[in-house]
Design a protein around this motif. Structure first.
Motif, PDB file in Angstrom:
ATOM      1  N   ILE A 180     -14.943  31.393  19.276  1.00 45.06           N
ATOM      2  CA  ILE A 180     -13.938  30.331  19.161  1.00 45.06           C
ATOM      3  C   ILE A 180     -12.706  30.876  18.432  1.00 45.06           C
ATOM      4  O   ILE A 180     -12.802  31.293  17.281  1.00 45.06           O
ATOM      5  CB  ILE A 180     -14.502  29.113  18.403  1.00 45.06           C
ATOM      6  N   PRO A 181     -11.535  30.857  19.086  1.00 47.54           N
ATOM      7  CA  PRO A 181     -10.313  31.306  18.416  1.00 47.54           C
ATOM      8  C   PRO A 181      -9.977  30.401  17.226  1.00 47.54           C
ATOM      9  O   PRO A 181     -10.186  29.191  17.285  1.00 47.54           O
ATOM     10  CB  PRO A 181      -9.231  31.200  19.487  1.00 47.54           C
ATOM     11  N   VAL A 182      -9.451  31.020  16.172  1.00 46.68           N
ATOM     12  CA  VAL A 182      -9.056  30.285  14.969  1.00 46.68           C
ATOM     13  C   VAL A 182      -7.564  30.526  14.754  1.00 46.68           C
ATOM     14  O   VAL A 182      -7.106  31.663  14.796  1.00 46.68           O
ATOM     15  CB  VAL A 182      -9.853  30.765  13.729  1.00 46.68           C
ATOM     16  N   GLU A 183      -6.832  29.444  14.534  1.00 46.69           N
ATOM     17  CA  GLU A 183      -5.393  29.536  14.285  1.00 46.69           C
ATOM     18  C   GLU A 183      -5.049  28.833  12.990  1.00 46.69           C
ATOM     19  O   GLU A 183      -5.653  27.816  12.657  1.00 46.69           O
ATOM     20  CB  GLU A 183      -4.608  28.817  15.396  1.00 46.69           C
ATOM     21  N   LEU A 184      -4.062  29.363  12.291  1.00 50.44           N
ATOM     22  CA  LEU A 184      -3.510  28.677  11.126  1.00 50.44           C
ATOM     23  C   LEU A 184      -2.312  27.866  11.593  1.00 50.44           C
ATOM     24  O   LEU A 184      -1.560  28.297  12.468  1.00 50.44           O
ATOM     25  CB  LEU A 184      -3.071  29.679  10.059  1.00 50.44           C
ATOM     26  N   PHE A 185      -2.131  26.668  10.997  1.00 52.71           N
ATOM     27  CA  PHE A 185      -0.992  25.819  11.351  1.00 52.71           C
ATOM     28  C   PHE A 185      -0.445  25.170  10.082  1.00 52.71           C
ATOM     29  O   PHE A 185      -1.208  24.650   9.277  1.00 52.71           O
ATOM     30  CB  PHE A 185      -1.422  24.749  12.369  1.00 52.71           C
ATOM     31  N   ASP A 186       0.854  25.225   9.930  1.00 56.26           N
ATOM     32  CA  ASP A 186       1.548  24.722   8.740  1.00 56.26           C
ATOM     33  C   ASP A 186       1.090  23.301   8.400  1.00 56.26           C
ATOM     34  O   ASP A 186       1.155  22.404   9.231  1.00 56.26           O
ATOM     35  CB  ASP A 186       3.049  24.742   9.010  1.00 56.26           C
ATOM     36  N   GLU A 187       0.647  23.126   7.158  1.00 54.42           N
ATOM     37  CA  GLU A 187       0.156  21.809   6.747  1.00 54.42           C
ATOM     38  C   GLU A 187       1.032  21.155   5.682  1.00 54.42           C
ATOM     39  O   GLU A 187       0.628  20.186   5.055  1.00 54.42           O
ATOM     40  CB  GLU A 187      -1.284  21.908   6.233  1.00 54.42           C
ATOM     41  N   ARG A 188       2.249  21.667   5.502  1.00 55.40           N
ATOM     42  CA  ARG A 188       3.128  21.052   4.505  1.00 55.40           C
ATOM     43  C   ARG A 188       3.296  19.568   4.785  1.00 55.40           C
ATOM     44  O   ARG A 188       3.420  19.162   5.935  1.00 55.40           O
ATOM     45  CB  ARG A 188       4.517  21.708   4.526  1.00 55.40           C
ATOM     46  N   PHE A 189       3.302  18.796   3.739  1.00 55.94           N
ATOM     47  CA  PHE A 189       3.534  17.346   3.767  1.00 55.94           C
ATOM     48  C   PHE A 189       2.391  16.522   4.352  1.00 55.94           C
ATOM     49  O   PHE A 189       2.510  15.309   4.449  1.00 55.94           O
ATOM     50  CB  PHE A 189       4.834  16.992   4.525  1.00 55.94           C
ATOM     51  N   THR A 190       1.282  17.139   4.756  1.00 57.87           N
ATOM     52  CA  THR A 190       0.232  16.336   5.390  1.00 57.87           C
ATOM     53  C   THR A 190      -0.371  15.322   4.422  1.00 57.87           C
ATOM     54  O   THR A 190      -0.668  14.203   4.833  1.00 57.87           O
ATOM     55  CB  THR A 190      -0.892  17.200   6.000  1.00 57.87           C
ATOM     56  N   SER A 191      -0.525  15.674   3.152  1.00 56.16           N
ATOM     57  CA  SER A 191      -1.077  14.705   2.198  1.00 56.16           C
ATOM     58  C   SER A 191      -0.116  13.539   1.995  1.00 56.16           C
ATOM     59  O   SER A 191      -0.538  12.382   1.917  1.00 56.16           O
ATOM     60  CB  SER A 191      -1.383  15.375   0.858  1.00 56.16           C
ATOM     61  N   VAL A 192       1.175  13.843   1.929  1.00 54.67           N
ATOM     62  CA  VAL A 192       2.187  12.794   1.781  1.00 54.67           C
ATOM     63  C   VAL A 192       2.164  11.890   3.017  1.00 54.67           C
ATOM     64  O   VAL A 192       2.168  10.655   2.903  1.00 54.67           O
ATOM     65  CB  VAL A 192       3.596  13.413   1.582  1.00 54.67           C
ATOM     66  N   LEU A 193       2.124  12.506   4.198  1.00 51.30           N
ATOM     67  CA  LEU A 193       2.086  11.732   5.437  1.00 51.30           C
ATOM     68  C   LEU A 193       0.804  10.899   5.526  1.00 51.30           C
ATOM     69  O   LEU A 193       0.832   9.769   6.031  1.00 51.30           O
ATOM     70  CB  LEU A 193       2.199  12.654   6.646  1.00 51.30           C
ATOM     71  N   ALA A 194      -0.293  11.450   5.033  1.00 51.06           N
ATOM     72  CA  ALA A 194      -1.558  10.706   5.046  1.00 51.06           C
ATOM     73  C   ALA A 194      -1.449   9.455   4.172  1.00 51.06           C
ATOM     74  O   ALA A 194      -1.866   8.366   4.585  1.00 51.06           O
ATOM     75  CB  ALA A 194      -2.704  11.591   4.563  1.00 51.06           C
ATOM     76  N   HIS A 195      -0.862   9.594   2.987  1.00 55.05           N
ATOM     77  CA  HIS A 195      -0.675   8.430   2.106  1.00 55.05           C
ATOM     78  C   HIS A 195       0.257   7.405   2.753  1.00 55.05           C
ATOM     79  O   HIS A 195       0.008   6.197   2.674  1.00 55.05           O
ATOM     80  CB  HIS A 195      -0.148   8.862   0.732  1.00 55.05           C
ATOM     81  N   GLN A 196       1.324   7.871   3.402  1.00 56.85           N
ATOM     82  CA  GLN A 196       2.235   6.959   4.087  1.00 56.85           C
ATOM     83  C   GLN A 196       1.527   6.219   5.217  1.00 56.85           C
ATOM     84  O   GLN A 196       1.733   5.026   5.414  1.00 56.85           O
ATOM     85  CB  GLN A 196       3.453   7.722   4.630  1.00 56.85           C
ATOM     86  N   ALA A 197       0.691   6.940   5.952  1.00 61.59           N
ATOM     87  CA  ALA A 197      -0.061   6.311   7.044  1.00 61.59           C
ATOM     88  C   ALA A 197      -1.015   5.253   6.497  1.00 61.59           C
ATOM     89  O   ALA A 197      -1.192   4.181   7.098  1.00 61.59           O
ATOM     90  CB  ALA A 197      -0.828   7.364   7.833  1.00 61.59           C
ATOM     91  N   MET A 198      -1.618   5.536   5.359  1.00 56.80           N
ATOM     92  CA  MET A 198      -2.537   4.586   4.752  1.00 56.80           C
ATOM     93  C   MET A 198      -1.780   3.330   4.303  1.00 56.80           C
ATOM     94  O   MET A 198      -2.264   2.206   4.481  1.00 56.80           O
ATOM     95  CB  MET A 198      -3.276   5.241   3.580  1.00 56.80           C
ATOM     96  N   LEU A 199      -0.596   3.529   3.727  1.00 59.50           N
ATOM     97  CA  LEU A 199       0.232   2.390   3.315  1.00 59.50           C
ATOM     98  C   LEU A 199       0.636   1.564   4.535  1.00 59.50           C
ATOM     99  O   LEU A 199       0.529   0.341   4.537  1.00 59.50           O
ATOM    100  CB  LEU A 199       1.499   2.873   2.597  1.00 59.50           C
ATOM    101  N   ALA A 200       1.119   2.252   5.561  1.00 59.50           N
ATOM    102  CA  ALA A 200       1.555   1.572   6.781  1.00 59.50           C
ATOM    103  C   ALA A 200       0.401   0.837   7.445  1.00 59.50           C
ATOM    104  O   ALA A 200       0.597  -0.206   8.076  1.00 59.50           O
ATOM    105  CB  ALA A 200       2.176   2.572   7.753  1.00 59.50           C
ATOM    106  N   GLY A 201      -0.791   1.375   7.300  1.00 60.70           N
ATOM    107  CA  GLY A 201      -1.975   0.748   7.884  1.00 60.70           C
ATOM    108  C   GLY A 201      -2.499  -0.413   7.066  1.00 60.70           C
ATOM    109  O   GLY A 201      -3.471  -1.061   7.452  1.00 60.70           O
ATOM    110  N   GLY A 202      -1.882  -0.675   5.917  1.00 59.88           N
ATOM    111  CA  GLY A 202      -2.269  -1.817   5.096  1.00 59.88           C
ATOM    112  C   GLY A 202      -3.523  -1.602   4.270  1.00 59.88           C
ATOM    113  O   GLY A 202      -4.142  -2.565   3.838  1.00 59.88           O
ATOM    114  N   LEU A 203      -3.890  -0.360   4.031  1.00 59.35           N
ATOM    115  CA  LEU A 203      -5.087  -0.108   3.217  1.00 59.35           C
ATOM    116  C   LEU A 203      -4.851  -0.520   1.771  1.00 59.35           C
ATOM    117  O   LEU A 203      -3.770  -0.323   1.223  1.00 59.35           O
ATOM    118  CB  LEU A 203      -5.458   1.377   3.272  1.00 59.35           C
ATOM    119  N   LYS A 204      -5.868  -1.063   1.171  1.00 59.13           N
ATOM    120  CA  LYS A 204      -5.787  -1.474  -0.232  1.00 59.13           C
ATOM    121  C   LYS A 204      -5.692  -0.245  -1.130  1.00 59.13           C
ATOM    122  O   LYS A 204      -6.092   0.851  -0.748  1.00 59.13           O
ATOM    123  CB  LYS A 204      -7.019  -2.298  -0.596  1.00 59.13           C
ATOM    124  N   LYS A 205      -5.202  -0.453  -2.338  1.00 61.75           N
ATOM    125  CA  LYS A 205      -4.991   0.651  -3.283  1.00 61.75           C
ATOM    126  C   LYS A 205      -6.278   1.440  -3.505  1.00 61.75           C
ATOM    127  O   LYS A 205      -6.255   2.671  -3.526  1.00 61.75           O
ATOM    128  CB  LYS A 205      -4.464   0.114  -4.612  1.00 61.75           C
TER     129      LYS A 205
END
Length: 138
Positions: free
Chosen positions: A86-111
């Protein structure tokens, strides 16, 4: 076709996401304790056809590798040894944690749910995979 699997590798926990077999949709799969990650991956690829593994590449704003890269390089080397077909590739993950938190907020998840680090890791892996898929289309 087969799936693409994405990994948001962490010191304690690792988020995992996969595509559907037609590689149209990226979906969070789970979060695994990092020491159990290799066993999980071997079992998963034994049950599902996986075409490629994408590992989040942690970079700083100046494009240099971040501190976590010293953990990721040995993991990627081990992954290539354990799953050589199985080929393995690296892919830039900058901002993914920030985007994940934004997605959670947008999705209406509780604190309380937004503080669930395992969920953040899984969503981050999904964002890495979705970004990878979009970059391939160009």
């Amino acid at each position: 076709m087969s799936r693409i699997l994405a990994i948001d590798y962490g010191k304690k926990r690792t988020g995992i996401a996969v595509t559907d077999p037609l590689q149209i949709i990226a979906t969070g799969l789970t979060t695994v304790s990092t020491p159990e990650l290799m066993d999980f991956l071997k079992k998963y690829v034994g049950q599902e056809a996986v075409e490629r593994i994408v590992v989040g590449h942690p970079k700083q704003m100046n494009n240099e590798d971040s501190e976590n890269m010293k953990r990721i390089v040995p993991f990627v080397n081990q992954l290539k040894k354990q799953l050589p077909h199985i080929p393995v590739e690296l892919f830039d993950e900058r901002f993914t944690s920030v985007l994940a938190h934004q997605a959670m907020l947008a999705g209406g998840l509780k604190k309380k749910d937004r503080q669930n680090k395992a969920l953040v890791d899984e969503i981050s892996a999904t964002i890495i995979l979705q970004s990878y898929m979009e970059a391939r289309k160009c």
